[in-house]
Write a protein that holds these residues in place. Structure first.
Motif, PDB file in Angstrom:
ATOM      1  N   LYS A 186      -3.388  -1.777   2.891  1.00  0.00           N
ATOM      2  CA  LYS A 186      -2.756  -2.917   2.746  1.00  0.00           C
ATOM      3  C   LYS A 186      -2.353  -3.791   3.610  1.00  0.00           C
ATOM      4  CE  LYS A 186      -2.054  -1.991  -1.928  1.00  0.00           C
ATOM      5  NZ  LYS A 186      -2.399  -2.949  -2.723  1.00  0.00           N
ATOM      6  N   ALA A 187      -2.400  -3.032   5.025  1.00  0.00           N
ATOM      7  CA  ALA A 187      -2.081  -3.935   6.097  1.00  0.00           C
ATOM      8  C   ALA A 187      -3.445  -4.615   6.896  1.00  0.00           C
ATOM      9  CB  ALA A 187      -1.466  -2.958   7.436  1.00  0.00           C
ATOM     10  N   THR A 188      -3.852  -5.595   5.929  1.00  0.00           N
ATOM     11  CA  THR A 188      -5.156  -6.353   6.416  1.00  0.00           C
ATOM     12  C   THR A 188      -4.563  -7.422   7.326  1.00  0.00           C
ATOM     13  OG1 THR A 188      -4.691  -7.922   4.407  1.00  0.00           O
ATOM     14  CG2 THR A 188      -6.043  -5.998   4.159  1.00  0.00           C
ATOM     15  N   VAL A 189      -5.586  -8.122   7.784  1.00  0.00           N
ATOM     16  CA  VAL A 189      -5.545  -9.090   8.869  1.00  0.00           C
ATOM     17  C   VAL A 189      -4.601 -10.179   8.275  1.00  0.00           C
ATOM     18  CG1 VAL A 189      -7.570 -10.329   8.218  1.00  0.00           C
ATOM     19  CG2 VAL A 189      -6.586 -10.500  10.432  1.00  0.00           C
ATOM     20  N   GLU A 190      -4.535 -10.388   6.733  1.00  0.00           N
ATOM     21  CA  GLU A 190      -3.890 -11.470   6.452  1.00  0.00           C
ATOM     22  C   GLU A 190      -2.504 -11.010   5.849  1.00  0.00           C
ATOM     23  OE1 GLU A 190      -6.207 -14.629   3.784  1.00  0.00           O
ATOM     24  OE2 GLU A 190      -7.171 -12.682   3.656  1.00  0.00           O
ATOM     25  N   LEU A 198      11.633   2.128   0.428  1.00  0.00           N
ATOM     26  CA  LEU A 198      11.040   2.451  -1.016  1.00  0.00           C
ATOM     27  C   LEU A 198      10.905   1.111  -1.399  1.00  0.00           C
ATOM     28  CD1 LEU A 198      10.539   4.474  -3.226  1.00  0.00           C
ATOM     29  CD2 LEU A 198      13.277   4.333  -3.786  1.00  0.00           C
ATOM     30  N   GLU A 199      11.906   0.216  -1.343  1.00  0.00           N
ATOM     31  CA  GLU A 199      11.319  -1.081  -2.439  1.00  0.00           C
ATOM     32  C   GLU A 199      10.299  -1.832  -1.719  1.00  0.00           C
ATOM     33  OE1 GLU A 199      13.049  -2.576  -4.481  1.00  0.00           O
ATOM     34  OE2 GLU A 199      14.483  -0.758  -4.827  1.00  0.00           O
ATOM     35  N   THR A 200      10.078  -1.676  -0.333  1.00  0.00           N
ATOM     36  CA  THR A 200       8.780  -2.071  -0.062  1.00  0.00           C
ATOM     37  C   THR A 200       7.624  -1.460  -0.545  1.00  0.00           C
ATOM     38  OG1 THR A 200       9.843  -2.589   2.316  1.00  0.00           O
ATOM     39  CG2 THR A 200       7.066  -2.604   2.130  1.00  0.00           C
ATOM     40  N   LEU A 201       7.690  -0.123  -0.767  1.00  0.00           N
ATOM     41  CA  LEU A 201       6.376   0.396  -1.421  1.00  0.00           C
ATOM     42  C   LEU A 201       6.418  -0.031  -3.004  1.00  0.00           C
ATOM     43  CD1 LEU A 201       6.841   4.148  -0.454  1.00  0.00           C
ATOM     44  CD2 LEU A 201       4.754   2.552  -0.055  1.00  0.00           C
ATOM     45  N   LEU A 202       7.495  -0.263  -3.631  1.00  0.00           N
ATOM     46  CA  LEU A 202       7.539  -0.585  -5.049  1.00  0.00           C
ATOM     47  C   LEU A 202       6.823  -2.055  -5.331  1.00  0.00           C
ATOM     48  CD1 LEU A 202      11.016   1.051  -6.151  1.00  0.00           C
ATOM     49  CD2 LEU A 202       8.811   1.745  -6.583  1.00  0.00           C
ATOM     50  N   GLN A 211       4.513  -2.989  -3.796  1.00  0.00           N
ATOM     51  CA  GLN A 211       3.147  -2.843  -3.201  1.00  0.00           C
ATOM     52  C   GLN A 211       2.512  -2.175  -4.470  1.00  0.00           C
ATOM     53  OE1 GLN A 211       2.387  -1.485   0.640  1.00  0.00           O
ATOM     54  NE2 GLN A 211       3.760  -2.953   1.608  1.00  0.00           N
ATOM     55  N   LEU A 212       3.050  -1.772  -5.515  1.00  0.00           N
ATOM     56  CA  LEU A 212       2.408  -1.169  -6.530  1.00  0.00           C
ATOM     57  C   LEU A 212       1.570  -2.010  -7.278  1.00  0.00           C
ATOM     58  CD1 LEU A 212       5.361   1.355  -7.935  1.00  0.00           C
ATOM     59  CD2 LEU A 212       3.308   1.899  -6.590  1.00  0.00           C
ATOM     60  N   SER A 213       0.323  -1.633  -7.785  1.00  0.00           N
ATOM     61  CA  SER A 213      -0.596  -2.584  -8.601  1.00  0.00           C
ATOM     62  C   SER A 213      -1.462  -1.366  -9.207  1.00  0.00           C
ATOM     63  CB  SER A 213      -1.685  -3.185  -7.326  1.00  0.00           C
ATOM     64  OG  SER A 213      -2.418  -2.058  -6.832  1.00  0.00           O
TER      65      SER A 213
END
Length: 310
Positions: free
Chosen positions: A134-138, A190-194, A196-198
């Motif tokens: 998830k931590a891409t260059v963008e 936890l909220e950051t993870l949630l 990012q759910l796809s």
């Protein structure tokens, strides 16, 4: 028998040719004057198409009985809409932007077969592993912790014959270190993870489920359950969490899964019992359709839902 796989641009690529997936194989067949095997397909995954094609080829060779598989890939960034879109995202290498790529085009093909006994050297692919970073260059707001690489290496290592328990333990230690960072972050982590759910977020589902089960947070667990129903690909991450955690963290929730009217969660509960080396306790009664000897007794030390076979 031979099958063919074609790698092309991802479906959401700006400027992508319309209908590329539907017409490419037929166009190649018409140009070459031949027919491909019905197992042949187009893989629209962009730069990772080759890796996905290798995975598919392994299945075609070892399970489909094909002697050879031809993988071909072609791609081009040299069209106006594509260049404009990537320039707007500051992804092209220019005199004002050094953190970009040089657009180009190219094609390649390779024929694959199962390895065979020979004194001649062979080029062999000994394993494949997949992960999503998830931590891409963008993604400027997400720190790069190589979580996608760790996920891919562990995915490969679980199937690799030359990885021993020490190697797997080292990989698990790296994953646990990532989880520790999320635990320290608390609710914000936890909220950051949630967010990012796809539909294909296996790693994010794993980490979210671990934190939620540890916290016993029924409200957030309900959110994960709803996401799981609509994104079945994330089931693997959910199962990984059930197997990762110690039994005391998940056993109360396993009881609920086994009693659920939803077949999805009953299946997850059964899988969790299997990962923890526990067996489902079946009712021993004349009304039960299985023979009496198939029923298992529940030792007092174990919860009523699961037991060791005796």
């Amino acid at each position: 028998m031979a099958a063919k796989g074609n790698g092309v641009a991802e479906a959401d690529r700006p400027g992508r040719l319309e209908g590329l997936d539907n017409g490419l194989l037929h166009a190649i067949e018409a140009e070459l004057g031949l027919r491909f095997h019905p197992s042949s397909n187009v893989i629209a995954r962009g730069r990772v198409s080759a890796a996905v094609a290798l995975l598919n080829a392994r299945t075609l060779i070892y399970q489909g009985g094909h002697h050879h598989v031809l993988i071909a890939g072609v791609d081009s960034f040299l069209n106006g809409p594509t260049l404009a879109a990537f320039e707007a995202r500051e992804r092209l290498l220019t005199s004002q932007n050094s953190n970009g790529f040089i657009p180009g085009e190219g094609a390649a093909a390779v024929v694959l077969a199962a390895p065979f006994a020979s004194e001649e050297p062979q080029l062999a692919c000994i394993g494949l592993g997949f992960g999503v970073e998830k931590a891409t260059v963008e993604a400027e707001d997400i720190p790069l912790r190589a979580e996608g690489l760790t996920q891919a290496v562990r995915d490969y290592a679980m199937r690799a014959p030359h990885y021993d328990l020490d190697d797997l333990s080292n990989l698990d230690g790296r994953i646990d270190a990532h989880l520790d960072g999320l635990r320290v972050a608390g609710t914000s982590g936890l909220e950051t993870l949630l967010t990012q759910l796809s539909p294909h977020a296996i790693g994010e589902m794993f980490a979210s489920a671990v934190l939620v089960f540890e916290a016993g947070n029924a409200q957030v667990l309900s959110r994960l359950s709803e996401h799981l129903r609509s994104a079945v690909d994330t089931e693997r991450g959910y199962l990984m969490a059930l197997g990762w955690l110690d039994w005391e963290w998940v056993s109360p929730w396993i009881d609920r899964m086994l009693a659920s009217p939803d077949p999805l969660f009953r299946r997850l509960g059964l899988a969790a019992c299997g990962m923890h080396r526990l067996g489902l306790a079946l009712p021993c009664s004349p009304d039960f359709p299985m023979p009496t000897q198939a029923c298992w007794r529940v030792p007092p030390a174990l919860p009523a839902s699961c037991a060791v076979a005796t």
